[in-house]
Design an enzyme around this catalytic site. Structure first.
Site, PDB file in Angstrom:
ATOM      1  N   HIS A 145       0.838  -1.205   0.000  1.00 20.27           N
ATOM      2  CA  HIS A 145       0.000   0.000   0.000  1.00 20.27           C
ATOM      3  C   HIS A 145       0.867   1.248   0.000  1.00 20.27           C
ATOM      4  CE1 HIS A 145       1.052  -0.467   4.241  1.00 20.27           C
ATOM      5  NE2 HIS A 145       0.789   0.827   4.406  1.00 20.27           N
ATOM      6  N   ASP A 166       0.370   5.037   1.971  1.00 18.93           N
ATOM      7  CA  ASP A 166      -0.498   5.622   2.995  1.00 18.93           C
ATOM      8  C   ASP A 166      -1.354   6.740   2.413  1.00 18.93           C
ATOM      9  OD1 ASP A 166       0.923   4.010   4.777  1.00 18.93           O
ATOM     10  OD2 ASP A 166       2.348   5.608   5.238  1.00 18.93           O
ATOM     11  N   HIS A 169       4.807   0.312   0.297  1.00 19.62           N
ATOM     12  CA  HIS A 169       5.513  -0.434   1.335  1.00 19.62           C
ATOM     13  C   HIS A 169       4.623  -1.545   1.872  1.00 19.62           C
ATOM     14  CE1 HIS A 169       3.536   2.936   3.414  1.00 19.62           C
ATOM     15  NE2 HIS A 169       3.463   2.153   4.474  1.00 19.62           N
ATOM     16  N   ARG A 177       4.632   6.321  14.072  1.00 19.32           N
ATOM     17  CA  ARG A 177       4.527   6.875  12.712  1.00 19.32           C
ATOM     18  C   ARG A 177       3.929   8.275  12.724  1.00 19.32           C
ATOM     19  NH1 ARG A 177       0.864   4.210   8.021  1.00 19.32           N
ATOM     20  NH2 ARG A 177      -0.351   6.123   8.144  1.00 19.32           N
TER      21      ARG A 177
HETATM   22  C1  SIN Z   1       2.862   1.144   7.811  1.00 24.76           C
HETATM   23  O1  SIN Z   1       2.365   0.571   6.866  1.00 24.76           O
HETATM   24  O2  SIN Z   1       2.689   2.328   7.993  1.00 24.76           O
HETATM   25  C2  SIN Z   1       3.719   0.378   8.797  1.00 24.76           C
HETATM   26  C3  SIN Z   1       4.943  -0.177   8.192  1.00 24.76           C
HETATM   27  C4  SIN Z   1       5.726  -0.991   9.177  1.00 24.76           C
HETATM   28  O3  SIN Z   1       5.301  -1.154  10.318  1.00 24.76           O
HETATM   29  O4  SIN Z   1       6.790  -1.485   8.818  1.00 24.76           O
END
Ligand code: SIN
Length: 283
Positions: A97, A99, A259, A274
């Site tokens: 995905h 974000d 990612h 995050r």
């Molecule tokens: C996310 O998708 O924001 C998290 C990525 C992660 O925890 O590595």
């Protein structure tokens, strides 16, 4: 300290010679911005930053988006908690995905700080949508240039059943199930190929978790074309894993990369902090 930019395999760059807990030297922010725009994700190692410093670093790049779906840090609402407890099966972000593509002005990027890591596993994979665009076969490129797609978060977050849980299996087949979620969110439309606002490079801008259909195509034709694009984007030559260590930070560009958080550390705890930064309308 002299700042050094070192390529991270096929995707991203590591930035060395910088301590994010200290004031920046002249030119440091410009150099980080240039590396971010060029490589799509930048990594920092051996950092020790507080929550306040995380927030201050994020503010260099834009306004902070307070995530409406994630649990927030109890003392710092700007920080979303990305946590998997030892007894949980699903993880956050366990499907390819980018974000906030479900926002009308999708997020510029996210800064993820490792706070507690499992002894093994828990890496994050990144895929470059610049490289995926450049590597498109001519015929496939012609089928998506000039087209737009609808993005949505309803099927993932609408039920409030668990952040990203519905997306956890997207790596295998690129699809996510419809959870029958309430119709509570608006759906934006974005170009399938964008001109990146910072680098001017072309990038594919659809993703398996949040893109729901291509405008102007039937449901079947739309799904078929999306699956073809996704199969192309996840080719190994466009991907690289990032293995977290204590003190690691990743700052990714949501307009240039996808990612995927590996869910391979059951029985162990992983906690990441995050911050997501507001972006702009994509063209
Ligand atoms: C996310 O998708 O924001 C998290 C990525 C992660 O925890 O590595």
């Amino acid at each position: 300290m002299t700042l050094e930019i070192r390529k991270h395999g096929r995707v991203g760059a590591e930035i060395l010679g910088i301590d994010l807990s200290r004031p920046f030297a002249t030119g440091d922010l410009a150099a980080i911005r240039a590396a971010f725009a060029e490589h799509g994700v930048v990594f920092f190692r051996d950092q020790s930053i507080s929550e306040e410093q995380h927030i201050a670093f994020a503010r260099n790049w834009g306004e902070i988006n307070i995530n409406r779906f994630f649990a927030a840090h109890p003392d710092y609402p700007e920080i979303a908690l990305v946590v998997k407890e030892p007894d949980q099966q699903h993880n956050i972000g366990g499907g390819w995905h980018t974000d906030h593509s479900y926002d009308f002005e999708p997020a510029l990027g996210s800064i993820l700080v490792a706070r507690e890591l499992p002894a093994q596993g828990g890496a994050t994979a990144f895929a470059s949508m610049y490289a995926a665009y450049d590597g498109l076969p001519e015929a496939l490129r012609a089928r998506i240039e000039g087209r737009s797609a609808v993005h949505s978060a309803r099927h993932v977050f609408g039920s409030k059943a668990g952040v990203y849980e519905a997306a956890q299996d997207t790596r295998q087949d690129g699809r996510i199930g419809n959870s029958g979620a309430a119709d509570v969110l608006d759906d934006p439309v974005h170009p399938m190929v964008i001109t990146h606002p910072l680098s001017g490079k072309r990038a594919i801008y659809v993703n398996p978790s949040f893109t729901v259909r291509i405008q102007g195509l039937s449901e079947d034709a739309s799904q078929e074309l999306l699956q073809e694009i996704y199969a192309h984007c996840v080719k190994p030559e466009f991907q690289e894993d990032f293995h977290w260590r204590d003190g690691s930070i990743a700052f990714w560009d949501n307009r240039a990369t996808w990612h995927y958080a590996y869910n391979d550390y059951h029985g162990h705890r992983r906690e990441m902090h995050r911050i997501t930064i507001e972006g702009e309308v994509l063209r």
